[in-house]
Design a protein around this motif. Structure first.
Motif, mmCIF file in Angstrom:
data_model
loop_
_atom_site.group_PDB
_atom_site.id
_atom_site.type_symbol
_atom_site.label_atom_id
_atom_site.label_comp_id
_atom_site.label_asym_id
_atom_site.label_seq_id
_atom_site.Cartn_x
_atom_site.Cartn_y
_atom_site.Cartn_z
ATOM 1 N N UNK A 238 -21.860 -1.222 -5.203
ATOM 2 C CA UNK A 238 -21.612 -2.529 -4.590
ATOM 3 C C UNK A 238 -20.106 -2.749 -4.722
ATOM 4 N N UNK A 239 -19.419 -2.784 -3.574
ATOM 5 C CA UNK A 239 -17.955 -2.848 -3.602
ATOM 6 C C UNK A 239 -17.429 -4.187 -4.083
ATOM 7 N N UNK A 240 -16.357 -4.126 -4.856
ATOM 8 C CA UNK A 240 -15.597 -5.338 -5.144
ATOM 9 C C UNK A 240 -14.342 -5.326 -4.253
ATOM 10 N N UNK A 241 -13.488 -4.334 -4.445
ATOM 11 C CA UNK A 241 -12.347 -4.165 -3.528
ATOM 12 C C UNK A 241 -12.007 -2.685 -3.437
ATOM 13 N N UNK A 242 -11.387 -2.317 -2.336
ATOM 14 C CA UNK A 242 -10.829 -0.966 -2.162
ATOM 15 C C UNK A 242 -9.675 -1.183 -1.218
ATOM 16 N N UNK A 243 -8.457 -1.069 -1.732
ATOM 17 C CA UNK A 243 -7.327 -1.493 -0.908
ATOM 18 C C UNK A 243 -6.024 -0.880 -1.428
ATOM 19 N N UNK A 244 -4.974 -1.065 -0.623
ATOM 20 C CA UNK A 244 -3.631 -0.641 -1.042
ATOM 21 C C UNK A 244 -2.840 -1.905 -1.374
ATOM 22 N N UNK A 245 -2.182 -1.873 -2.528
ATOM 23 C CA UNK A 245 -1.488 -3.060 -3.030
ATOM 24 C C UNK A 245 -0.014 -2.751 -3.265
ATOM 25 N N UNK A 246 0.789 -3.791 -3.151
ATOM 26 C CA UNK A 246 2.206 -3.676 -3.482
ATOM 27 C C UNK A 246 2.363 -3.469 -4.984
ATOM 28 N N UNK A 247 3.228 -2.549 -5.387
ATOM 29 C CA UNK A 247 3.506 -2.306 -6.808
ATOM 30 C C UNK A 247 4.288 -3.486 -7.401
ATOM 31 N N UNK A 248 5.002 -4.226 -6.551
ATOM 32 C CA UNK A 248 5.852 -5.309 -7.041
ATOM 33 C C UNK A 248 5.068 -6.584 -7.327
ATOM 34 N N UNK A 249 4.280 -7.023 -6.337
ATOM 35 C CA UNK A 249 3.634 -8.328 -6.521
ATOM 36 C C UNK A 249 2.108 -8.245 -6.501
ATOM 37 N N UNK A 250 1.560 -7.023 -6.464
ATOM 38 C CA UNK A 250 0.107 -6.835 -6.572
ATOM 39 C C UNK A 250 -0.673 -7.465 -5.416
ATOM 40 N N UNK A 251 -0.010 -7.668 -4.282
ATOM 41 C CA UNK A 251 -0.692 -8.225 -3.115
ATOM 42 C C UNK A 251 -1.110 -7.089 -2.179
ATOM 43 N N UNK A 252 -2.208 -7.275 -1.418
ATOM 44 C CA UNK A 252 -2.650 -6.243 -0.475
ATOM 45 C C UNK A 252 -1.579 -5.985 0.594
ATOM 46 N N UNK A 253 -1.500 -4.753 1.036
ATOM 47 C CA UNK A 253 -0.487 -4.364 2.022
ATOM 48 C C UNK A 253 -1.219 -3.815 3.249
ATOM 49 N N UNK A 254 -0.826 -4.255 4.430
ATOM 50 C CA UNK A 254 -1.457 -3.773 5.669
ATOM 51 C C UNK A 254 -0.773 -2.512 6.179
ATOM 52 N N UNK A 255 0.571 -2.531 6.145
ATOM 53 C CA UNK A 255 1.330 -1.457 6.798
ATOM 54 C C UNK A 255 2.205 -0.780 5.746
ATOM 55 N N UNK A 256 2.023 0.531 5.611
ATOM 56 C CA UNK A 256 2.737 1.281 4.562
ATOM 57 C C UNK A 256 4.087 1.766 5.073
ATOM 58 N N UNK A 257 5.099 1.646 4.221
ATOM 59 C CA UNK A 257 6.458 2.058 4.578
ATOM 60 C C UNK A 257 6.853 3.241 3.704
#
Lengths: 283, 283
Positions: A238-257
């Protein structure tokens, strides 16, 4: 190895090591020690002359419906493990020693960094961790403190606390220790049934799959992540989250640079057991 | 005497004193030093081998409409005064050194203790003080820190912080330094016009009058306090509060009990200048 339970005893224990000119690395734990914790102690040993470990299941980091009561406790076994790793002093306080018995007036508040990932799913989790670690840092005043990369959000938040509160302590992250099949070691793995234990490595495999796709060029991983979540659900998670997050502010990121560091992280339940895992992506 | 401005320099300065086996008493100030501050330094000198002073006007303890910009600053004069008092090291950081230039994610929250008295009139005042003092304590790690009884709520709140955060520091309160006419010394007295300065001792006289009535047997001082507030208004003060507070939780008290310690405290404006004063009542 010394085992002490009061604040004055741990302070004397540390003062003795200091008087002998020793540097000190600290490994805070909640006990139920496994190979992952032991790897932290070994890394601590490389970073300083002496290793101090605390074993304390901190009530302020558990939510009302979480597993504080059932959290595994095995003090004798843990002390033996510390001794075998060459730990100098183990601090085993109780709740009264750590929090007193009266009113608590002071809290530590955290903005933004604890809004998502585990902080999003576990309100006040990181504020409880910050509260106890701030206390432990002031009690032990180590040169170095070692935490596991498995709790990457904890590591980033505590690093920020050290900076903002001016603790004179170097924080070190130890790599995630894994079972042969890839499952990240955790005290909570003890809750898993045999059947769940067989499914459990699926979380890491999902992260590895997403990592490969990203390294192969996917820079907007939203659909990819959704697909992996569906796969995990199909396997029994049962998923809680699976995502990519910013290392700086721990917020989810849509587009990777490119040239940026991210955290690819997941949390999912198997039955009542919550598993977390992550991979650091240096793009 | 050394003057240093960076965190690494103050840490080295303190480390040198430590290496010579010296104990350290710390006096945090916002500068604009007067005889009251000097009395703190003299008390500090009695409590430890060496005295470290900080001079820093902390922005986080000023409200948006308060006197941060106009707060008196006189660094050269202050440094000379510290030198004359035999201070070993003065720490004079700027805002960037104390708070960095980026986002701030961590705060210190306080319950109950800051609801009334100055905390009631100045929201987030004590949380700003706790933030900066927690930093200064971690930077300097003194054995003793000396604060003035004039800021009694600050002293009580910081004592509680030391306990709950496990700072290994003894806090000492220095008696209120007063002008000949009884006015409590304060950097903000510099704002007073000649006319206001003549009226200003009325606040302490009101407290003394209430103290005498309480010591003579009044145990429900509400009307007595109301009457003194009216007298102060008649003299030209604008009252903020004048009340008896619990020493434990800083809340107003209606009925006084023998064998208990209270704070009889007042705050009032003369023009734009806010004056505070207090008397500790051991009944």
């Amino acid at each position: 190895m010394k085992q002490v339970s009061t604040i004055s005893d741990i302070r004397s224990g540390v003062a003795e090591l200091r008087a002998a000119g020793k540097t000190i690395a600290f490994v805070p734990t909640m006990g139920a020690l496994h190979e992952g914790h032991l790897s932290l102690m070994r890394l601590a040993k490389q970073k300083a002359d002496e290793v101090v470990v605390s074993i304390y299941v901190n009530p302020t980091q558990f939510g009302p419906n979480e597993d504080f009561d059932s959290y595994p406790r095995q003090m004798e076994k843990d002390l033996k493990a510390c001794e075998e790793e060459g730990v100098s002093v183990v601090f085993t306080p109780n709740d009264k020693i750590m929090y007193g018995s009266g009113e608590r007036y002071f809290g530590i508040s955290i903005d933004e960094l604890n809004e998502d990932m585990d902080g999003g799913s576990r309100p006040s989790f990181f504020e409880g961790i910050a509260l106890v670690v701030n206390k432990l840092f002031n009690i032990i005043e180590p040169d170095v403190a070692v935490f596991g990369q498995k709790d990457i959000q904890q590591f980033q938040i505590l690093s920020r606390m050290v900076e903002e509160f001016n603790h004179d302590i170097e924080l070190v992250a130890a790599p995630i220790a894994r079972a042969n099949d890839g499952l990240a070691l955790s005290s909570r793995n003890a809750y898993l049934s045999d059947k769940e234990r067989k499914i459990a490595p699926g979380l890491y495999r999902a992260l590895q799959y997403v990592e490969k796709q990203i390294r192969d060029g996917v820079d907007e991983p939203k659909l990819l992540l959704k697909h992996q979540q569906d796969e995990l659900e199909a396997k029994g998670f049962k998923n809680d989250y699976l995502n990519v997050f910013s290392m700086d502010n721990m917020q989810p990121v849509q587009k990777l640079e490119p040239g940026t560091t991210y955290i690819l992280a997941g949390a999912a339940y198997l039955g009542k057991t919550r598993l977390i895992d992550n991979i650091i992506l240096d793009l």
